[in-house]
Design an enzyme around this catalytic site. Structure first.
Site, mmCIF file in Angstrom:
data_model
loop_
_atom_site.group_PDB
_atom_site.id
_atom_site.type_symbol
_atom_site.label_atom_id
_atom_site.label_comp_id
_atom_site.label_asym_id
_atom_site.label_seq_id
_atom_site.Cartn_x
_atom_site.Cartn_y
_atom_site.Cartn_z
ATOM 1 N N ARG A 288 11.467 -5.834 4.893
ATOM 2 C CA ARG A 288 11.124 -4.408 4.729
ATOM 3 C C ARG A 288 12.072 -3.523 5.556
ATOM 4 O O ARG A 288 12.362 -3.818 6.701
ATOM 5 C CB ARG A 288 9.678 -4.168 5.181
ATOM 6 N N ARG B 257 -0.608 -9.583 13.328
ATOM 7 C CA ARG B 257 -1.229 -8.536 12.505
ATOM 8 C C ARG B 257 -2.051 -9.160 11.377
ATOM 9 O O ARG B 257 -3.104 -8.636 11.003
ATOM 10 C CB ARG B 257 -0.161 -7.594 11.951
ATOM 11 N N ARG C 155 11.026 -1.855 11.211
ATOM 12 C CA ARG C 155 9.977 -1.526 12.170
ATOM 13 C C ARG C 155 9.912 -2.599 13.248
ATOM 14 O O ARG C 155 10.035 -3.777 12.962
ATOM 15 C CB ARG C 155 8.611 -1.454 11.451
ATOM 16 N N ARG D 215 -10.108 0.220 8.962
ATOM 17 C CA ARG D 215 -9.614 -1.126 9.220
ATOM 18 C C ARG D 215 -10.608 -1.972 10.002
ATOM 19 O O ARG D 215 -10.330 -3.139 10.277
ATOM 20 C CB ARG D 215 -8.336 -1.027 10.049
ATOM 21 N N LYS E 10 0.837 -1.208 0.000
ATOM 22 C CA LYS E 10 0.000 0.000 0.000
ATOM 23 C C LYS E 10 0.872 1.259 0.000
ATOM 24 O O LYS E 10 0.687 2.147 -0.826
ATOM 25 C CB LYS E 10 -0.941 -0.002 1.224
HETATM 26 P P1 ADP Z 1 1.041 -1.865 7.512
HETATM 27 O O1 ADP Z 1 1.738 -0.821 6.640
HETATM 28 O O2 ADP Z 1 1.952 -2.967 7.838
HETATM 29 O O3 ADP Z 1 -0.269 -2.275 6.936
HETATM 30 P P2 ADP Z 1 0.416 0.321 9.246
HETATM 31 O O4 ADP Z 1 1.670 1.106 9.154
HETATM 32 O O5 ADP Z 1 -0.734 0.782 8.412
HETATM 33 O O6 ADP Z 1 0.750 -1.191 8.912
HETATM 34 O O7 ADP Z 1 -0.084 0.241 10.739
HETATM 35 C C1 ADP Z 1 0.790 -0.045 11.810
HETATM 36 C C2 ADP Z 1 -0.009 -0.182 13.102
HETATM 37 O O8 ADP Z 1 -0.671 1.048 13.408
HETATM 38 C C3 ADP Z 1 -1.119 -1.220 13.082
HETATM 39 O O9 ADP Z 1 -0.645 -2.518 13.381
HETATM 40 C C4 ADP Z 1 -2.061 -0.685 14.189
HETATM 41 O O10 ADP Z 1 -1.567 -0.959 15.469
HETATM 42 C C5 ADP Z 1 -1.969 0.818 13.982
HETATM 43 N N1 ADP Z 1 -2.997 1.312 13.035
HETATM 44 C C6 ADP Z 1 -2.797 1.864 11.797
HETATM 45 N N2 ADP Z 1 -3.960 2.195 11.214
HETATM 46 C C7 ADP Z 1 -4.947 1.837 12.087
HETATM 47 C C8 ADP Z 1 -6.383 1.904 12.063
HETATM 48 N N3 ADP Z 1 -7.063 2.393 11.011
HETATM 49 N N4 ADP Z 1 -7.045 1.420 13.137
HETATM 50 C C9 ADP Z 1 -6.415 0.937 14.205
HETATM 51 N N5 ADP Z 1 -5.077 0.826 14.294
HETATM 52 C C10 ADP Z 1 -4.334 1.280 13.251
HETATM 53 P P1 ADP Z 2 2.109 -1.920 3.219
HETATM 54 O O1 ADP Z 2 2.124 -0.401 3.200
HETATM 55 O O2 ADP Z 2 0.909 -2.503 2.546
HETATM 56 O O3 ADP Z 2 2.337 -2.483 4.578
HETATM 57 P P2 ADP Z 2 4.717 -1.698 1.886
HETATM 58 O O4 ADP Z 2 4.461 -0.780 0.739
HETATM 59 O O5 ADP Z 2 5.434 -1.150 3.059
HETATM 60 O O6 ADP Z 2 3.342 -2.421 2.335
HETATM 61 O O7 ADP Z 2 5.509 -2.979 1.293
HETATM 62 C C1 ADP Z 2 5.940 -4.058 2.157
HETATM 63 C C2 ADP Z 2 7.309 -4.563 1.683
HETATM 64 O O8 ADP Z 2 7.163 -5.256 0.440
HETATM 65 C C3 ADP Z 2 8.337 -3.453 1.424
HETATM 66 O O9 ADP Z 2 9.605 -3.936 1.847
HETATM 67 C C4 ADP Z 2 8.290 -3.232 -0.095
HETATM 68 O O10 ADP Z 2 9.545 -2.797 -0.591
HETATM 69 C C5 ADP Z 2 7.945 -4.628 -0.605
HETATM 70 N N1 ADP Z 2 7.062 -4.617 -1.802
HETATM 71 C C6 ADP Z 2 6.056 -3.747 -2.085
HETATM 72 N N2 ADP Z 2 5.440 -4.076 -3.257
HETATM 73 C C7 ADP Z 2 6.070 -5.190 -3.711
HETATM 74 C C8 ADP Z 2 5.893 -6.035 -4.883
HETATM 75 N N3 ADP Z 2 4.934 -5.792 -5.787
HETATM 76 N N4 ADP Z 2 6.725 -7.102 -5.009
HETATM 77 C C9 ADP Z 2 7.683 -7.358 -4.068
HETATM 78 N N5 ADP Z 2 7.888 -6.611 -2.961
HETATM 79 C C10 ADP Z 2 7.102 -5.544 -2.778
#
Ligand code: ADP
Ligand code: ADP
Length: 224
Positions: A130, A174, A163, A91, A16
């Site tokens: 990551r 998660r 992270r 979420r 994302k």
């Molecule tokens: P990822 O990129 O791995 O999907 P995020 O960076 O979006 O994770 O979120 C990291 C953490 O922040 C989540 O595990 C949760 O604890 C909190 N968080 C983020 N967005 C929300 C939301 N909309 N509702 C509740 N908790 C959230």
């Molecule tokens: P999210 O915001 O959904 O948690 P991220 O954008 O942080 O996800 O991506 C998670 C990890 O996967 C990062 O290390 C990123 O560089 C890698 N990644 C993202 N898109 C791809 C893809 N299409 N193929 C392989 N690795 C990817």
């Protein structure tokens, strides 16, 4: 030009943030990532950060009232006046309802929910590799999207870190939370005709191309 009011959905690690980084400039979209907002609050040790930290460390969701407050402030700040891209919100069913009501009240509507789909095993592979930059959260992967220098961000030179919640054990938690609480929103948006699905297991450039094509069409449709 017609506003695009978008939410980006998908499991942790779906890509994302990676995709958002590439879309916001081209489509001129104000971008609000709740995870980034919360991590910044934790670093600042603000009241929000103090409230959120323990939930984030455990891989749990922060309570709805806290996160809804954060998003409503952004929606009313004027920054989101001409459209928005929300990443990581909503979420839960409660958050989706709150967003819907807030938009209704402001006579606005969601243009689409963009779902990036990735299987659990791939999520674990992605999150273990990551790395994000300390200063601006730019995203890399040691294997799939390696930085030129393993310790520094290509874009701003700041240090690359892992992270705390990207440890395998927390990632599994998660994922469980995602399947339990967030995945049901797929049906919520499907029922409203707003869902657009993308195969997140494809290379980054392909996923980007597919989303761009969809956004271009949505913008054209919105202008009709
Ligand atoms: P990822 O990129 O791995 O999907 P995020 O960076 O979006 O994770 O979120 C990291 C953490 O922040 C989540 O595990 C949760 O604890 C909190 N968080 C983020 N967005 C929300 C939301 N909309 N509702 C509740 N908790 C959230
Ligand atoms: P999210 O915001 O959904 O948690 P991220 O954008 O942080 O996800 O991506 C998670 C990890 O996967 C990062 O290390 C990123 O560089 C890698 N990644 C993202 N898109 C791809 C893809 N299409 N193929 C392989 N690795 C990817």
């Amino acid at each position: 030009m017609a506003d695009l009011n978008l939410v980006l959905m998908g499991p942790p690690g779906a890509g994302k943030g990676t995709q958002a980084e590439r879309l916001v400039d081209d489509f001129d979209l104000p971008y609000f990532a709740t995870g980034d907002i919360l991590r910044a609050a934790v670093v600042e040790e603000s009241d929000l950060g103090k409230e959120a930290k323990s939930y984030m460390d455990e891989g749990d969701l922060v309570p709805d009232d806290i996160i809804c407050r954060v998003i409503m402030e952004r929606l009313d700040s004027g920054e989101a006046q001409d459209g928005f891209l929300l990443d990581g919100f909503p979420r839960t069913a409660g958050q989706a309802e709150t967003l819907q009501q807030a938009l209704d009240k402001r006579s606005r509507r969601l243009t689409a929910a963009l779902l990036i789909e990735v299987e659990d095993d791939e999520v674990v592979r992605r999150l273990s590799g990551r790395r994000i930059c300390k200063k601006n959260g730019h995203v890399y992967h040691l294997e799939f999207d390696p930085p030129k220098n393993p310790d520094a961000c290509d874009q701003d030179g700041s240090r690359l870190i892992q992270r705390d919640d990207d440890k395998e054990e927390t990632v599994r938690k998660r994922l469980e939370v995602y399947h339990d609480q967030t995945e049901p929103l797929v049906g919520f948006y499907e029922d409203r005709g707003l869902l657009r699905r993308f195969d997140g297991e494809r290379p980054q450039d392909d996923v980007n191309g597919h989303i761009r094509a969809t956004l271009a069409t949505l913008r054209l449709e919105a202008e009709l």
